[in-house]
Write a protein that holds these residues in place. Structure first.
Motif, PDB file in Angstrom:
ATOM      1  N   LEU A 131       0.907  -1.227   0.188  1.00 23.01           N
ATOM      2  CA  LEU A 131       0.113  -0.016  -0.027  1.00 23.01           C
ATOM      3  C   LEU A 131       0.908   1.293  -0.091  1.00 23.01           C
ATOM      4  CD1 LEU A 131      -2.729   1.255   0.104  1.00 23.01           C
ATOM      5  CD2 LEU A 131      -2.677   1.196   2.777  1.00 23.01           C
ATOM      6  N   PRO A 132       1.225   1.764  -1.095  1.00 17.21           N
ATOM      7  CA  PRO A 132       1.958   3.034  -1.350  1.00 17.21           C
ATOM      8  C   PRO A 132       1.198   3.985  -0.634  1.00 17.21           C
ATOM      9  CG  PRO A 132       1.998   1.791  -3.363  1.00 17.21           C
ATOM     10  CD  PRO A 132       0.942   1.460  -2.565  1.00 17.21           C
ATOM     11  N   PHE A 133       1.845   5.163  -0.054  1.00 11.50           N
ATOM     12  CA  PHE A 133       0.970   6.189   0.437  1.00 11.50           C
ATOM     13  C   PHE A 133       0.225   7.103  -0.439  1.00 11.50           C
ATOM     14  CE2 PHE A 133       0.913  10.795   1.877  1.00 11.50           C
ATOM     15  CZ  PHE A 133       0.105  10.741   3.043  1.00 11.50           C
ATOM     16  N   SER A 134       0.858   7.180  -1.820  1.00 10.47           N
ATOM     17  CA  SER A 134       0.359   7.903  -2.685  1.00 10.47           C
ATOM     18  C   SER A 134      -1.012   7.160  -3.205  1.00 10.47           C
ATOM     19  CB  SER A 134       1.334   8.076  -4.043  1.00 10.47           C
ATOM     20  OG  SER A 134       1.766   6.537  -4.529  1.00 10.47           O
ATOM     21  N   ARG A 135      -1.069   6.025  -3.282  1.00 14.11           N
ATOM     22  CA  ARG A 135      -2.334   5.320  -3.542  1.00 14.11           C
ATOM     23  C   ARG A 135      -3.342   5.375  -2.607  1.00 14.11           C
ATOM     24  NH1 ARG A 135      -1.397  -0.981  -5.223  1.00 14.11           N
ATOM     25  NH2 ARG A 135      -0.090   0.115  -6.765  1.00 14.11           N
TER      26      ARG A 135
END
Length: 265
Positions: free
Chosen positions: A227-231
């Motif tokens: 879970l990338p923070f940007s996503r």
């Protein structure tokens, strides 16, 4: 051993923090704003660059180290925490969003780790925090969130954080792995990597996975986040009421208010 030797302990599961144990005169460096708590007699100091010996040769060296951090989108400054007391003291650092903290012993991975520009959390004093230049200019212009990478060098402990679940993958010589640029957290220095365009007009325009991915080729080790923070941020932004999202998503009562046009402020 050029870096300070520090002991640590991780707490928590999905919202972790790391507690670092410092002997007298031992120092740890960290990103500004990552401090959670610290014992008495720990001295804080704001410095240019990362405080490593490489940046300590003079004012120009310190300015160069600070300038590299600006390129990666970080602050000009870092914070050092030094134990000025007589006994062992503790200082704790927290991850900025849900995920995991990964402890890295740089001496076990040939003294070099390449990570996402916002992944670094803290490290033993002496670890150099710089940038990793990508050889191909196309990557710099079109690589998206993953084209500017941080480079951690030294022989001490470093801590990086990532979102969601962390998967560690060991690549054999010549083995290739393709990863979404945002999901790539870190890799050892021996990995050959490049940012490539997703082929096919339909895939690029309608695939929903972005236009670029990272191609990683072994030998070496790769750490990947689910879970990338940007996503996460983009989903939260899209669900905001002012962006067309429902005020009551996930709530029966909220849905009823929306139907009746009620004001729940």
């Amino acid at each position: 051993m050029n870096n300070h030797e520090i002991d640590y302990k991780l707490y928590g599961d999905d919202m972790q923090f790391v507690e670092v144990e410092l002997d007298p005169q031992e120092t740890v460096i960290a990103e500004a704003g990552s401090l959670m708590m610290m014992d008495d007699q720990i001295q804080m100091e704001t410095i240019f660059g990362d405080g490593s010996e490489k940046q300590g040769s003079g004012i120009m060296g310190k300015l160069l180290g600070a300038g590299k951090r600006v390129i990666t989108g970080e602050s000009l400054f870092m914070t050092t925490f030094t134990n000025e007391g007589a006994g062992k003291k503790h200082v704790s650092f927290a991850s900025p969003y849900p995920g995991k903290i990964i402890p890295m012993d740089l001496s076990e991975i040939n003294g070099k780790l390449i990570c996402q520009k916002d992944a670094f959390l803290a490290a033993a004093k002496g670890v150099s925090v710089g940038i990793e230049f990508q050889r191909k200019i196309g990557t710099g212009f079109f690589g998206g969130e993953g084209f500017i990478m941080q480079k951690l060098e030294g022989d001490g402990m470093a801590f990086v954080h990532a979102g969601g679940t962390i998967h560690k993958r060991v690549l054999e010589p010549g083995e290739t792995l393709r990863v979404d640029t945002g999901c790539l957290v870190a890799m050892t220095g021996g990995i050959d990597y490049n940012i490539e365009f997703v082929g096919g007009v339909k895939t690029a325009l309608f695939g929903g996975e972005g236009l670029f991915f990272a191609t990683l080729r072994g030998p070496g080790t790769v750490w990947i986040q689910s879970l990338p923070f940007s996503r996460l941020a983009s989903r939260v932004f899209a669900a905001a009421p002012e962006r067309g999202g429902s005020k009551g998503e996930g709530s029966i009562a909220g849905g009823l208010f929306d139907i009746l046009g009620g004001d729940r402020k």
